[in-house]
Enzyme design. Structure first.
Site, PDB file in Angstrom:
ATOM      1  N   LYS A   1       0.818  -1.161  -0.125  1.00 21.09           N
ATOM      2  CA  LYS A   1      -0.370   0.494  -0.159  1.00 21.09           C
ATOM      3  C   LYS A   1       0.981   0.698   0.031  1.00 21.09           C
ATOM      4  O   LYS A   1       1.590   0.934   0.548  1.00 21.09           O
ATOM      5  CB  LYS A   1      -0.322  -0.005   1.549  1.00 21.09           C
ATOM      6  CG  LYS A   1      -2.130   0.838   1.015  1.00 21.09           C
ATOM      7  CD  LYS A   1      -3.580   0.782   0.366  1.00 21.09           C
ATOM      8  CE  LYS A   1      -4.596   1.080   0.165  1.00 21.09           C
ATOM      9  NZ  LYS A   1      -5.623   0.960  -0.281  1.00 21.09           N
TER      10      LYS A   1
ATOM     11  N   ASP B   1      -7.238   4.237  -4.744  1.00 21.87           N
ATOM     12  CA  ASP B   1      -7.273   4.458  -3.891  1.00 21.87           C
ATOM     13  C   ASP B   1      -8.357   5.877  -3.182  1.00 21.87           C
ATOM     14  O   ASP B   1      -8.441   6.532  -4.305  1.00 21.87           O
ATOM     15  CB  ASP B   1      -6.487   4.458  -2.527  1.00 21.87           C
ATOM     16  CG  ASP B   1      -7.078   3.411  -1.101  1.00 21.87           C
ATOM     17  OD1 ASP B   1      -7.667   2.425  -0.821  1.00 21.87           O
ATOM     18  OD2 ASP B   1      -7.208   4.439  -0.088  1.00 21.87           O
TER      19      ASP B   1
HETATM   20  P1  NDP Z   1     -13.258   8.028  -2.582  1.00 29.19           P
HETATM   21  O1  NDP Z   1     -12.011   8.954  -2.368  1.00 29.19           O
HETATM   22  O2  NDP Z   1     -13.515   7.532  -4.045  1.00 29.19           O
HETATM   23  O3  NDP Z   1     -13.713   8.190  -2.118  1.00 29.19           O
HETATM   24  C1  NDP Z   1     -13.830   8.239  -0.007  1.00 29.19           C
HETATM   25  C2  NDP Z   1     -15.722   8.695   0.187  1.00 29.19           C
HETATM   26  O4  NDP Z   1     -15.643   8.642   1.718  1.00 29.19           O
HETATM   27  C3  NDP Z   1     -16.068  10.362  -0.235  1.00 29.19           C
HETATM   28  O5  NDP Z   1     -17.701  10.435  -0.178  1.00 29.19           O
HETATM   29  C4  NDP Z   1     -15.155  11.143   0.965  1.00 29.19           C
HETATM   30  O6  NDP Z   1     -15.921  12.358   1.701  1.00 29.19           O
HETATM   31  C5  NDP Z   1     -15.979  10.436   2.038  1.00 29.19           C
HETATM   32  N1  NDP Z   1     -14.188   9.951   3.293  1.00 29.19           N
HETATM   33  C6  NDP Z   1     -12.908   9.594   3.156  1.00 29.19           C
HETATM   34  N2  NDP Z   1     -12.369  10.280   4.439  1.00 29.19           N
HETATM   35  C7  NDP Z   1     -12.984  10.335   5.006  1.00 29.19           C
HETATM   36  C8  NDP Z   1     -13.746  10.843   6.214  1.00 29.19           C
HETATM   37  N3  NDP Z   1     -12.102  11.364   6.980  1.00 29.19           N
HETATM   38  N4  NDP Z   1     -14.413  10.859   7.049  1.00 29.19           N
HETATM   39  C9  NDP Z   1     -15.614  10.864   6.838  1.00 29.19           C
HETATM   40  N5  NDP Z   1     -16.100  10.961   4.565  1.00 29.19           N
HETATM   41  C10 NDP Z   1     -15.003  10.414   4.384  1.00 29.19           C
HETATM   42  O7  NDP Z   1     -12.193   6.350  -2.365  1.00 29.19           O
HETATM   43  P2  NDP Z   1     -13.083   4.958  -2.138  1.00 29.19           P
HETATM   44  O8  NDP Z   1     -14.562   5.185  -2.520  1.00 29.19           O
HETATM   45  O9  NDP Z   1     -12.394   4.639  -3.631  1.00 29.19           O
HETATM   46  O10 NDP Z   1     -12.201   4.316  -0.780  1.00 29.19           O
HETATM   47  C11 NDP Z   1     -13.442   4.189  -0.191  1.00 29.19           C
HETATM   48  C12 NDP Z   1     -13.191   3.449   1.094  1.00 29.19           C
HETATM   49  O11 NDP Z   1     -12.791   1.654   0.384  1.00 29.19           O
HETATM   50  C13 NDP Z   1     -11.478   3.734   1.399  1.00 29.19           C
HETATM   51  O12 NDP Z   1     -11.442   2.656   2.917  1.00 29.19           O
HETATM   52  C14 NDP Z   1     -11.090   2.950   0.359  1.00 29.19           C
HETATM   53  O13 NDP Z   1     -10.025   2.126   0.868  1.00 29.19           O
HETATM   54  C15 NDP Z   1     -11.534   1.650   0.231  1.00 29.19           C
HETATM   55  N6  NDP Z   1     -11.079   0.604  -0.986  1.00 29.19           N
HETATM   56  C16 NDP Z   1     -11.327   1.332  -1.882  1.00 29.19           C
HETATM   57  C17 NDP Z   1     -11.096   0.170  -3.501  1.00 29.19           C
HETATM   58  C18 NDP Z   1     -11.295   1.086  -4.490  1.00 29.19           C
HETATM   59  O14 NDP Z   1     -11.309   0.370  -5.570  1.00 29.19           O
HETATM   60  N7  NDP Z   1     -11.650   1.931  -5.043  1.00 29.19           N
HETATM   61  C19 NDP Z   1     -10.889  -1.480  -2.563  1.00 29.19           C
HETATM   62  C20 NDP Z   1     -10.959  -1.551  -1.822  1.00 29.19           C
HETATM   63  C21 NDP Z   1     -11.502  -0.741  -0.803  1.00 29.19           C
HETATM   64  P3  NDP Z   1     -15.103  13.851   0.911  1.00 29.19           P
HETATM   65  O15 NDP Z   1     -15.316  13.404  -0.778  1.00 29.19           O
HETATM   66  O16 NDP Z   1     -16.095  14.656   1.534  1.00 29.19           O
HETATM   67  O17 NDP Z   1     -13.644  13.132   1.034  1.00 29.19           O
END
Ligand code: NDP
Length: 444
Positions: free
Chosen positions: A126, A166
């Protein structure tokens, strides 16, 4: 002291001020206790657990770049190459101001077991940086990505370490990073996944994590006598995972009534309008207030609150430690049947235990969100054979992988007399393959 307790104590002492890493190790080691005890002498002699919790390599570097005002900015960046026993390091790059070494280590550690569960030949890694793409111009994001890749390119490659997206790293960032890698190395190879379709990306990769989450949730419900169709679902987050989880849940006949971002959340009793959500988040990169402004049935609330809404299924898809003990209590009080983690470690250990103790089906992230990395591995296969598969082919492979993951963890839990404990099942099934490969390869 037992071997598991000794190793956990060592992790806390040797990695101070890394609470997320401690939490991830504790959760895994606790559920491996029965497996380790069965084979304690051999594992102890080979220091198998000490090697498992210590990354093979950790890279820390600075990323200097110039902002639009001509000011030089400096960010911290990381790549943790945790374990390559079963394949090249594989895991995403997180760009978020909260990123530090402990967070990257927790994510890298989880990734080892997740990647093992997919059944595909990928090790765990990572990376990321405390750079915040929010509010930056495209040129600033490009300047950061190019500088970041200038250093990272020395340590990655299609057969050594293959990063992906991510939080904060989407198609735009992967594109800039890939361009810079190619320019420096002079090779066109599958060194990153999540690439655009015009330059080696895989169809269905964008949808994979959210879709995979629903395939696994559907199978878990089915094997416990429930049907996803007709269920009310609450989702947190509104990024890549949340959007496609929402879309697939609706395709399977469920109704999704919430999404959130880091400032607030939406309750939409008519069901989330995915096309509108995509427009607000993927195209305009705007806040959820814009969703509420464009849709009559939607209510916008500041702060947290998704878990207080009555639902059958809860899917945390935002970030780590976003579902706390009081949230778990609210879900149970409201009759929630199942929680499946789209994000990595969104549920605290205390909340997970409360949900399990109260009969809620609980699928941990390392199984439930493995569809993203599994499809990344399928992207690597397509790059290696220089072919592109159709959307249907990738999607059907993804579905098979998710259904198999569920049955593997279900069987592992049963074998060790922890029926229905999918957290233990995932950790055990993921661990056994890695431990076997590490043992076979000697002391390295
Ligand atoms: P994105 O950046 O596309 O979206 C993240 C979302 O979570 C946004 O809506 C963001 O809000 C919100 N968010 C982020 N940080 C916080 C926080 N501290 N408090 C509240 N809301 C928060 O990321 P992904 O959708 O790709 O990833 C989401 C999760 O899934 C993570 O844990 C990631 O590690 C996991 N994941 C992702 C994969 C992938 O293929 N993308 C694969 C496996 C796991 P805002 O827009 O306001 O920041």
């Amino acid at each position: 002291m037992s071997y598991v307790d000794e190793v956990f104590q060592m992790v806390v002492e040797k990695n101070p001020a890394q609470p997320e890493f401690h939490q991830a190790v504790k959760e895994v080691l606790e559920s491996l206790r029965v497996v380790i005890e069965e084979n304690e002498e051999a594992y102890r002699k080979d220091a198998l657990l000490e090697r498992l919790v210590t990354p093979e390599r950790q890279l820390l570097f600075r990323v200097p770049w110039v902002d639009d005002k001509g000011q030089v900015q400096v960010n911290n960046a990381f790549r943790v190459q945790f374990n390559s026993a079963i394949g090249p390091y594989k895991g995403g790059l997180r760009l978020h101001p909260s990123v530090n070494l402990g967070i990257i280590k927790f994510l890298g550690f989880e990734q080892i077991f997740k990647n093992s569960l997919t059944g595909l030949p990928i090790g765990g890694g990572k990376g990321g940086s405390d750079f915040d793409p929010k509010g930056k111009s495209d040129r600033e994001v490009m300047a950061f990505c190019q500088s970041f890749m200038t250093e990272l390119s020395k340590y990655i490659g299609a057969d050594t370490d293959v990063p992906a997206g991510d939080i904060g790293t989407g198609a735009r960032e992967i594109g800039y990073m890939y361009g810079q890698y190619k320019r420096i190395k002079g090779v066109y190879e599958g060194v990153l996944t999540g690439k655009g379709l015009s330059y080696g990306g895989s169809l269905a990769r964008t949808e994979a994590t959210g879709y995979g989450l629903l395939y696994l949730t559907e199978e878990m419900l089915k094997c416990n006598g429930h049907d996803i169709s007709g269920k009310t679902v609450v989702i947190s987050g509104s990024g890549n995972v949340a959007i496609y989880a929402c879309q697939k849940a609706q395709q399977l006949g469920a109704k999704v009534v919430t999404v959130s971002d880091s400032t607030g959340w939406i309750y939409d009793p008519e069901g989330i309008d995915v096309a509108l959500l995509k427009e607000v988040k993927e195209v305009k990169r705007a806040r959820l207030t814009e969703y509420a402004a464009a849709r009559k049935s939607a209510q916008y609330h500041e702060g947290r609150g998704v878990w207080s809404v009555k639902c059958d299924v809860a899917l945390p898809c935002a970030t780590q430690n976003e579902l706390l003990i009081d949230d778990a209590k609210a879900l149970v009080a409201n009759g929630c049947l199942a929680v499946a983690e789209g994000a990595n470690m969104p549920t605290t250990i205390e909340a997970t235990e409360y949900l399990q103790a109260n009969g809620v089906l609980f699928a941990p992230g390392k199984a439930a969100n493995a569809g993203g990395v599994a499809t990344s591995a399928l992207e690597m296969s397509q790059n290696s054979e220089r072919l592109s598969w159709s959307f249907e082919e990738v999607d059907s492979k993804l579905k098979n992988i998710m259904v198999n993951i569920f049955h593997n963890l279900d069987e592992a839990a049963r074998k060790y007399k922890m029926e229905g404990n999918y957290v233990a099942g995932a950790n055990i099934a993921g661990f056994l393959k890695v431990a076997d490969a590490m043992t076979a390869q000697g002391i390295v």
